[in-house]
Design a protein around this motif. Structure first.
Motif, PDB file in Angstrom:
ATOM      1  N   SER A   1      73.366  36.850  36.598  1.00 35.13           N
ATOM      2  CA  SER A   1      73.955  37.970  37.333  1.00 35.13           C
ATOM      3  C   SER A   1      73.027  39.171  37.354  1.00 35.13           C
ATOM      4  N   HIS A   2      72.241  39.333  36.286  1.00 32.94           N
ATOM      5  CA  HIS A   2      71.289  40.444  36.264  1.00 32.94           C
ATOM      6  C   HIS A   2      70.185  40.235  37.297  1.00 32.94           C
ATOM      7  N   VAL A   3      69.721  38.994  37.441  1.00 33.43           N
ATOM      8  CA  VAL A   3      68.683  38.696  38.435  1.00 33.43           C
ATOM      9  C   VAL A   3      69.204  38.957  39.844  1.00 33.43           C
ATOM     10  N   VAL A   4      70.433  38.547  40.130  1.00 38.65           N
ATOM     11  CA  VAL A   4      71.034  38.787  41.449  1.00 38.65           C
ATOM     12  C   VAL A   4      71.160  40.282  41.710  1.00 38.65           C
ATOM     13  N   ALA A   5      71.619  41.012  40.696  1.00 45.27           N
ATOM     14  CA  ALA A   5      71.776  42.462  40.851  1.00 45.27           C
ATOM     15  C   ALA A   5      70.435  43.138  41.099  1.00 45.27           C
ATOM     16  N   ARG A   6      69.393  42.683  40.406  1.00 50.53           N
ATOM     17  CA  ARG A   6      68.058  43.249  40.615  1.00 50.53           C
ATOM     18  C   ARG A   6      67.577  42.988  42.039  1.00 50.53           C
ATOM     19  N   ALA A   7      67.895  41.818  42.582  1.00 49.54           N
ATOM     20  CA  ALA A   7      67.498  41.499  43.954  1.00 49.54           C
ATOM     21  C   ALA A   7      68.186  42.441  44.938  1.00 49.54           C
ATOM     22  N   PHE A   8      69.477  42.709  44.724  1.00 43.40           N
ATOM     23  CA  PHE A   8      70.192  43.629  45.601  1.00 43.40           C
ATOM     24  C   PHE A   8      69.680  45.058  45.454  1.00 43.40           C
ATOM     25  N   LEU A   9      69.281  45.423  44.246  1.00 39.76           N
ATOM     26  CA  LEU A   9      68.704  46.753  44.043  1.00 39.76           C
ATOM     27  C   LEU A   9      67.414  46.899  44.834  1.00 39.76           C
ATOM     28  N   GLY A  10      66.580  45.854  44.824  1.00 39.83           N
ATOM     29  CA  GLY A  10      65.342  45.874  45.611  1.00 39.83           C
ATOM     30  C   GLY A  10      65.620  45.965  47.097  1.00 39.83           C
ATOM     31  N   LEU A  11      66.653  45.258  47.557  1.00 48.70           N
ATOM     32  CA  LEU A  11      67.001  45.281  48.977  1.00 48.70           C
ATOM     33  C   LEU A  11      67.458  46.664  49.426  1.00 48.70           C
ATOM     34  N   THR A  12      68.313  47.309  48.637  1.00 51.99           N
ATOM     35  CA  THR A  12      68.844  48.609  49.039  1.00 51.99           C
ATOM     36  C   THR A  12      67.820  49.730  48.899  1.00 51.99           C
ATOM     37  N   GLU A  13      66.888  49.571  47.974  1.00 45.92           N
ATOM     38  CA  GLU A  13      65.899  50.631  47.740  1.00 45.92           C
ATOM     39  C   GLU A  13      64.666  50.498  48.629  1.00 45.92           C
ATOM     40  N   ALA A  14      64.523  49.334  49.286  1.00 45.62           N
ATOM     41  CA  ALA A  14      63.276  49.001  49.991  1.00 45.62           C
ATOM     42  C   ALA A  14      62.888  50.013  51.051  1.00 45.62           C
ATOM     43  N   GLY A  15      63.850  50.590  51.758  1.00 46.80           N
ATOM     44  CA  GLY A  15      63.528  51.447  52.890  1.00 46.80           C
ATOM     45  C   GLY A  15      63.140  52.866  52.542  1.00 46.80           C
ATOM     46  N   LEU A  16      63.353  53.281  51.300  1.00 47.30           N
ATOM     47  CA  LEU A  16      63.155  54.703  50.992  1.00 47.30           C
ATOM     48  C   LEU A  16      61.688  55.111  51.019  1.00 47.30           C
ATOM     49  N   TYR A  17      60.848  54.393  50.281  1.00 48.77           N
ATOM     50  CA  TYR A  17      59.458  54.841  50.153  1.00 48.77           C
ATOM     51  C   TYR A  17      58.703  54.767  51.482  1.00 48.77           C
ATOM     52  N   PRO A  18      58.759  53.636  52.215  1.00 49.88           N
ATOM     53  CA  PRO A  18      58.119  53.651  53.542  1.00 49.88           C
ATOM     54  C   PRO A  18      58.784  54.628  54.489  1.00 49.88           C
ATOM     55  N   GLY A  19      60.103  54.833  54.336  1.00 55.70           N
ATOM     56  CA  GLY A  19      60.811  55.770  55.202  1.00 55.70           C
ATOM     57  C   GLY A  19      60.381  57.206  54.990  1.00 55.70           C
ATOM     58  N   ILE A  20      60.230  57.616  53.744  1.00 53.98           N
ATOM     59  CA  ILE A  20      59.794  58.984  53.444  1.00 53.98           C
ATOM     60  C   ILE A  20      58.359  59.194  53.919  1.00 53.98           C
ATOM     61  N   ASN A  21      57.493  58.203  53.696  1.00 60.04           N
ATOM     62  CA  ASN A  21      56.113  58.332  54.166  1.00 60.04           C
ATOM     63  C   ASN A  21      56.054  58.445  55.684  1.00 60.04           C
ATOM     64  N   TYR A  22      56.859  57.653  56.377  1.00 62.48           N
ATOM     65  CA  TYR A  22      56.923  57.717  57.828  1.00 62.48           C
ATOM     66  C   TYR A  22      57.484  59.061  58.282  1.00 62.48           C
ATOM     67  N   TYR A  23      58.490  59.545  57.587  1.00 64.28           N
ATOM     68  CA  TYR A  23      59.116  60.831  57.914  1.00 64.28           C
ATOM     69  C   TYR A  23      58.107  61.982  57.797  1.00 64.28           C
ATOM     70  N   ILE A  24      57.274  61.944  56.765  1.00 64.21           N
ATOM     71  CA  ILE A  24      56.236  62.965  56.593  1.00 64.21           C
ATOM     72  C   ILE A  24      55.259  62.922  57.766  1.00 64.21           C
ATOM     73  N   CYS A  25      54.932  61.710  58.236  1.00 59.11           N
ATOM     74  CA  CYS A  25      54.007  61.571  59.373  1.00 59.11           C
ATOM     75  C   CYS A  25      54.578  62.164  60.658  1.00 59.11           C
ATOM     76  N   LEU A  26      55.898  62.247  60.760  1.00 59.58           N
ATOM     77  CA  LEU A  26      56.534  62.800  61.950  1.00 59.58           C
ATOM     78  C   LEU A  26      56.509  64.331  61.966  1.00 59.58           C
ATOM     79  N   TRP A  27      56.131  64.943  60.837  1.00 55.41           N
ATOM     80  CA  TRP A  27      56.173  66.399  60.713  1.00 55.41           C
ATOM     81  C   TRP A  27      54.804  67.046  60.544  1.00 55.41           C
ATOM     82  N   TYR A  28      53.822  66.283  60.036  1.00 61.93           N
ATOM     83  CA  TYR A  28      52.539  66.892  59.691  1.00 61.93           C
ATOM     84  C   TYR A  28      51.375  66.151  60.343  1.00 61.93           C
ATOM     85  N   PRO A  29      50.325  66.865  60.726  1.00 61.30           N
ATOM     86  CA  PRO A  29      49.114  66.206  61.249  1.00 61.30           C
ATOM     87  C   PRO A  29      48.406  65.445  60.140  1.00 61.30           C
ATOM     88  N   ARG A  30      47.478  64.594  60.523  1.00 58.98           N
ATOM     89  CA  ARG A  30      46.826  63.699  59.565  1.00 58.98           C
ATOM     90  C   ARG A  30      46.089  64.442  58.459  1.00 58.98           C
TER      91      ARG A  30
END
Length: 437
Positions: free
Chosen positions: A65-94
């Protein structure tokens, strides 16, 4: 946690590694959704989802059950880091992204540091309410996760900007994008997937994230094997990550100031390599702990620089978001390699593997600098031969970074190599002084 629920040896490594499989593959669809819908709604929703999963992890009763829970944690958290990096690119020049991404990543480093400190305190609650200490960690940290819905989607709609500020930011971003298209079109998704040259940072980011995850996941274990108690190991994890956070911010600021990426990646990798060499060779606790600090201080600043490099060298909004997600996702598979720390107390396999990855990252960074410089020169020659100027930008708006008007963020190779050379001289002088201290 390594003793409950029956997580010992290789089972603990599997439980730690399983998180990274969904975490690595869910970033691309997440960034596509972020482009389709409002960041104001999507990013906070991700935080709410993983906070719920984290809280419910306190209820797991078995290894499965811990392994399954860890997999779901990875799934729900996956979008944050690439999302924040992409969001910064939408506001600031290179030229202004590195320090912003570095500040965000330094917060993650501080969170790891004080997560250990918090875990040290929460472990004292073991037995309270019929829960183990590790269950309290999940429950309290999951409940502490909060989401901030009061954020702004884009400069075009930000209410806190005056009209003149808004027009200035929009104009700066338009000029920085070389007039490439910012609309949603699936052709840009396929451009990102098919065009392997956008994924050059994958190779050295993967090779630097493997050591990075090793530091994050196994620092308490490594320090514990040096002879410190498990509780004190949690406390001793704090200084390397705090020092890493400070280094991340400083390097991010100067990388933007000099508009250089490759030399700072190589410099950080060299420092981290020294740290792992010390860890590999030393048999005493003091030098080994110093090696762990050097490994963190050198490795962590390289990650936001590489992500800035990857995002800056992908042309067009949607393509940039997909490229960032692919780079982060594939590179996060480095977390799966957490099983390399399997031979305590010296961990020669783990340290040796990380030394190899870091060495390869230095080589691939040098190649990427040469390659981007060559591509820029090729495009400049094409523009001169065909008389292509900025006023013809509309002709190439759907070409992404294949546009002859697009330039990769790359200073002259000679300047970059010289900076790397002088950095290595300073590093050798520092090591010589330290050896005589």
């Amino acid at each position: 946690m390594s003793t409950s629920p029956r997580l010992t040896g290789f089972t603990y490594n599997i439980a730690a590694a399983i998180f990274f499989i969904p975490y690595s593959f869910a970033g691309v669809p997440s960034n596509i959704v972020l482009k389709l819908y409002r960041p104001l709604r999507w990013l906070p929703s991700i935080m709410v989802a993983w906070g719920i999963v984290m809280t419910l992890m306190c209820l797991v009763k078995s290894y499965q059950s811990h392994v399954v829970a860890r997999a779901f944690l990875g799934l729900t958290e996956a979008g944050l880091y690439p999302g924040i990096n992409y969001y910064i690119c939408l506001w600031y020049p290179r030229s202004e992204r590195s320090k912003r991404i570095a500040i965000f990543f330094s917060a993650a480093s501080v969170a790891v540091a004080f997560g250990g400190l918090l875990a040290y305190g929460i472990e004292r609650m073991d037995g309270a309410g019929g829960l183990h200490g590790w269950q309290w960690i999940f429950y309290l940290e999951g409940n502490a996760t909060f989401s901030f819905f009061y954020m702004h989607d884009y400069p075009e709609t930000a209410k806190f900007l005056t009209e003149s500020e808004r027009l200035h930011i929009i104009d700066v971003l338009k000029q920085d994008s070389n007039h490439l298209s910012s609309r949603f079109d699936t052709q840009f998704v396929w451009q990102a997937i098919k065009k392997l040259q956008d994924l050059r940072p994958n190779s050295h980011l993967l090779r630097l994230l493997v050591p990075g995850y090793a530091i994050a996941l196994f620092s308490p274990t490594i320090i514990n094997e040096l002879g410190y108690s498990a509780a004190n190991a949690q406390l001793l994890v704090v200084p390397p990550f705090v020092a890493g956070a400070i280094a991340i911010t400083i390097v991010g600021i100067y990388s933007d100031k000099h508009n250089l990426r490759g030399p700072y990646i190589i410099g950080g990798a060299l420092v981290s390599l020294v740290g792992y060499i010390v860890l590999y060779c030393s048999v005493r606790a003091g030098p080994s702990y110093a090696g762990a600090c050097l490994a963190a201080v050198g490795n962590y600043p390289t990650v936001p620089i590489i992500l800035t490099w990857a995002g800056s060298n992908a042309g067009g909004d949607l393509k940039r978001g997909v490229v960032l997600a692919i780079v982060i996702g594939i590179s996060n598979l480095g977390g799966v390699y957490s099983f390399i720390y399997i031979d305590p107390p010296r961990f020669h396999i783990g340290h040796g593997t990380n030394m190899g990855f870091i060495s390869l990252s230095i080589i691939t960074s040098l190649f990427a600098m040469w390659d981007y410089n060559w591509l820029n020169e090729k495009k400049e020659a094409q523009c001169m031969a065909d008389g292509i100027t900025d006023d013809r930008g509309y002709e190439f708006q759907d070409m992404g970074d294949a546009s002859p008007l697009f330039r990769y963020t790359m200073r002259q190779l000679i300047q970059a190599v010289l900076l790397s050379f002088f950095f290595s001289i300073e590093l050798r002088e520092y090591c010589a002084l330290a050896s005589h201290a």
